[in-house]
Design a protein around this motif. Structure first.
Motif, PDB file in Angstrom:
ATOM      1  N   ARG A  66       5.437  -4.157   0.128  1.00 27.95           N
ATOM      2  CA  ARG A  66       4.869  -4.283  -1.223  1.00 27.95           C
ATOM      3  C   ARG A  66       4.204  -5.648  -1.404  1.00 27.95           C
ATOM      4  NH1 ARG A  66       5.776  -1.643  -6.088  1.00 27.95           N
ATOM      5  NH2 ARG A  66       7.454  -0.407  -5.144  1.00 27.95           N
ATOM      6  N   GLU A  67       4.880  -6.690  -0.978  1.00 25.44           N
ATOM      7  CA  GLU A  67       4.338  -8.035  -1.128  1.00 25.44           C
ATOM      8  C   GLU A  67       3.067  -8.204  -0.298  1.00 25.44           C
ATOM      9  OE1 GLU A  67       6.388 -12.359  -1.390  1.00 25.44           O
ATOM     10  OE2 GLU A  67       6.661 -11.330   0.523  1.00 25.44           O
TER      11      GLU A  67
ATOM     12  N   THR B 207      10.486  -3.875   5.603  1.00 26.96           N
ATOM     13  CA  THR B 207      11.258  -3.488   4.423  1.00 26.96           C
ATOM     14  C   THR B 207      10.325  -3.139   3.267  1.00 26.96           C
ATOM     15  OG1 THR B 207      11.374  -5.739   3.543  1.00 26.96           O
ATOM     16  CG2 THR B 207      13.106  -5.068   5.109  1.00 26.96           C
ATOM     17  N   PRO B 208      10.808  -2.402   2.270  1.00 28.93           N
ATOM     18  CA  PRO B 208       9.968  -2.120   1.106  1.00 28.93           C
ATOM     19  C   PRO B 208       9.440  -3.371   0.423  1.00 28.93           C
ATOM     20  CG  PRO B 208      11.864  -0.661   1.132  1.00 28.93           C
ATOM     21  CD  PRO B 208      12.082  -1.657   2.234  1.00 28.93           C
ATOM     22  N   ASP B 209      10.275  -4.389   0.288  1.00 24.73           N
ATOM     23  CA  ASP B 209       9.823  -5.624  -0.362  1.00 24.73           C
ATOM     24  C   ASP B 209       8.713  -6.293   0.439  1.00 24.73           C
ATOM     25  OD1 ASP B 209      11.577  -5.298  -2.447  1.00 24.73           O
ATOM     26  OD2 ASP B 209      13.072  -6.709  -1.682  1.00 24.73           O
TER      27      ASP B 209
ATOM     28  N   LEU C 289       6.602   4.271  -1.934  1.00 25.05           N
ATOM     29  CA  LEU C 289       6.147   2.926  -2.303  1.00 25.05           C
ATOM     30  C   LEU C 289       4.637   2.919  -2.539  1.00 25.05           C
ATOM     31  CD1 LEU C 289       7.247  -0.437  -0.781  1.00 25.05           C
ATOM     32  CD2 LEU C 289       4.812   0.060  -0.960  1.00 25.05           C
TER      33      LEU C 289
END
Length: 320
Positions: free
Chosen positions: A174-175, A169-171, A221
């Motif tokens: 990114r994390e 997922t994007p989250d 992203l």
């Protein structure tokens, strides 16, 4: 040498963990203070060892310092027993406690056998990384494999390949990038780490013809994080990211799934790869291989990855 040692967890006692720990101590004893946590009867018979009760008593180099942790069942090399599973888990927790309390500088863990721990003691974690995350209360830990040739981070780890597209997922991505960048600054002392992000699909999706994740959100992203100040680029086709010229352009490759990350580093530098857990409040490393039951007890296990793992843990703790 620092007064605080690297704490070495015994891992699965029926595997090669005790052997490679003993060999690593012999190779590094004049350079790196260390203490081994486990049952000393599991060490190779010719290993000189001395029992200690405090991590401050590790200065002697003529015998391996041991914080004793007896196991309930006899050990036969190559044949793990469920009765010893809880002992393996307890040693890991004890090692984390030593580092958390400041008695040890860093943690190096020998290989475990996950199914033995699950079946023998109800171990509820896919592996070391997730268990260390729980023990330390870290919001999220990230697995890095590191060698002189390459550093890689898989965004998704111990899940089936079929489950990767939904888990990615994007989250999460990114994390993963943020945690990796922070660790490279804080623990690897790279003030402006260069981060390359792999695509999920062949040829990074080839404009949507071979998958749309890159086109739908990964590219945006990465661009957004670059605009925020990170030196991050991609997504790049994974099949062209790992030759020598490509590797010279980044400090770490963020990969999308387990084998995308581990195949290149194990191909390039199988013996010297080190597993480093990022995002924890402690330093933790591990050799990048398994228990090797097929050669356990034969005295032929290669200790190079364990040596490199202990050396790297010490270096990170020293701030070098």
């Amino acid at each position: 040498m620092t007064a605080r040692p690297v704490a070495i967890c015994c891992g699965e006692p029926a595997g090669i963990g005790p052997e490679i720990a003993a060999k690593a101590w012999a190779a590094l004893r004049h350079d790196v203070p260390m203490v081994w946590l486990g049952d000393p009867t599991h060490l190779p018979a010719d290993t000189p060892w001395t029992e200690i009760t405090d991590c401050k008593d590790v200065d002697a180099t003529d015998a391996l310092p041991v914080l004793r942790h007896d196991f309930p069942a006899p050990v036969t090399s190559g044949k793990p027993t469920f009765e010893n599973a809880q002992g393996v888990i307890d040693v890991i927790a004890r090692g984390v406690g030593l580092v958390t309390d400041g008695d040890a500088a860093a943690l190096c863990t020998a290989p475990i056998h996950k199914k033995v721990l699950m079946d023998g003691a109800g171990f509820a974690y896919p592996g070391h990384t997730e268990y260390l995350e729980a023990l330390t209360g870290a919001p999220r830990a990230v697995m890095m494999l590191a060698s002189d040739a390459l550093r890689v981070v898989p965004t998704t780890i111990h899940i089936a390949l079929a489950d990767v597209p939904d888990a990615l997922t994007p989250d999460l991505l990114r994390e993963t990038i943020q945690i990796t960048a922070q660790a490279l600054r804080d623990q690897f002392h790279l003030p402006a780490p260069r981060i390359a992000v792999a695509g999920l699909n062949p040829h990074a999706g080839e404009g949507g013809a071979m998958g749309r994740q890159e086109q739908d959100w990964i590219t945006d992203l990465v661009a957004d994080m670059a605009e925020g100040g990170l030196d991050v680029s991609g997504p790049w086709p994974a099949d062209t990211m790992f030759h020598a010229a490509a590797r010279s352009r980044y400090d770490v490759a963020i990969c999308m799934y387990h084998d995308q990350a581990l195949i290149p580093i194990k191909t390039l530098d199988f013996d010297r790869g080190v597993n480093v857990t990022l995002g924890l409040p402690i330093i933790r490393t591990s050799p990048d291989h398994g228990t090797a039951f097929d050669i356990a007890g034969r005295g032929i296990a290669n200790p190079t990855s364990m040596i490199e793992a202990i050396r790297l843990a010490h270096k990170m703790a020293q701030g070098a």
